[in-house]
Write a protein that holds these residues in place. Structure first.
Motif, short mmCIF file in Angstrom:
data_model
loop_
_atom_site.label_atom_id
_atom_site.label_comp_id
_atom_site.label_asym_id
_atom_site.label_seq_id
_atom_site.Cartn_x
_atom_site.Cartn_y
_atom_site.Cartn_z
N THR A 184 30.11 -19.19 -16.70
CA THR A 184 29.21 -18.50 -17.63
C THR A 184 28.33 -19.47 -18.41
N HIS A 237 24.67 -18.52 -18.52
CA HIS A 237 24.46 -17.39 -19.42
C HIS A 237 24.49 -17.84 -20.88
N LEU A 278 21.50 -17.34 -23.43
CA LEU A 278 21.69 -16.66 -24.71
C LEU A 278 21.18 -17.52 -25.86
N GLY A 325 17.29 -17.64 -25.72
CA GLY A 325 16.74 -16.36 -26.17
C GLY A 325 16.88 -16.17 -27.67
N GLY A 329 15.32 -9.58 -25.78
CA GLY A 329 15.65 -9.08 -24.45
C GLY A 329 16.28 -10.15 -23.58
N PHE A 330 15.78 -11.37 -23.67
CA PHE A 330 16.34 -12.47 -22.91
C PHE A 330 17.77 -12.77 -23.36
N LEU A 342 19.85 -10.59 -24.83
CA LEU A 342 20.71 -9.47 -24.46
C LEU A 342 20.99 -9.41 -22.96
N SER A 343 20.07 -9.94 -22.16
CA SER A 343 20.32 -9.95 -20.72
C SER A 343 21.39 -10.97 -20.34
N ASN A 344 21.68 -11.89 -21.23
CA ASN A 344 22.71 -12.90 -21.00
C ASN A 344 23.95 -12.61 -21.83
N ILE A 345 24.29 -11.35 -21.96
CA ILE A 345 25.41 -10.96 -22.81
C ILE A 345 26.75 -11.39 -22.22
N TRP A 346 26.76 -11.76 -20.94
CA TRP A 346 27.99 -12.28 -20.32
C TRP A 346 28.44 -13.58 -20.95
#
Length: 126
Positions: free
Chosen positions: A25, A28, A32, A35, A67-68, A70-74
């Protein structure tokens, strides 16, 4: 207090699994962070500026950054795994020290005897 071999093997396997999650991860987590930095920068500039077009531009940039992120919330799973790995390492490291024996003798002015306490800690740790 000595651990059994089976427990040590299980702890090593759990540590390897957590390390694999952290490594998996890592992109990600970087995404995160980038972003969040982009959103923070855009929001701070949005607050500072008074031009309407600049506010619209920084608002869009902040939305892209959010948005960037939140797209990497993993990345939250990777952060939790890294935290669990750190806590497990610190517990394993502190098991070598018998805290009851280490702090059995209390001193009246512990700040005056800091060096002696530090030497006792280093001697009893390993």
């Amino acid at each position: 207090m000595k651990q059994s071999k089976g427990k040590q093997v299980l702890m090593a396997l759990a540590g390897l699994a957590l390390l694999a999650v952290v490594i998996g991860t890592l992109p990600h987590m970087i995404g995160l962070g980038l972003g969040a930095l982009l959103a923070f920068y855009a929001i701070s500039k949005f607050i500072q500026t008074s031009n309407v077009f600049a506010k619209i531009g920084f608002g869009l940039l902040a939305a892209i950054g959010i948005g960037f992120a939140l797209s990497n919330i993993w990345a939250v799973l990777g952060i939790a795994a890294a935290l669990a790995l750190y806590i497990g390492y610190m517990r394993m490291k502190m098991q070598r020290v018998d805290l009851n024996q280490l702090f059995a003798r209390r001193r009246k002015a512990s700040s005056a005897h800091f060096e002696a306490d530090w030497k006792d800690l280093d001697k009893n740790r390993y």
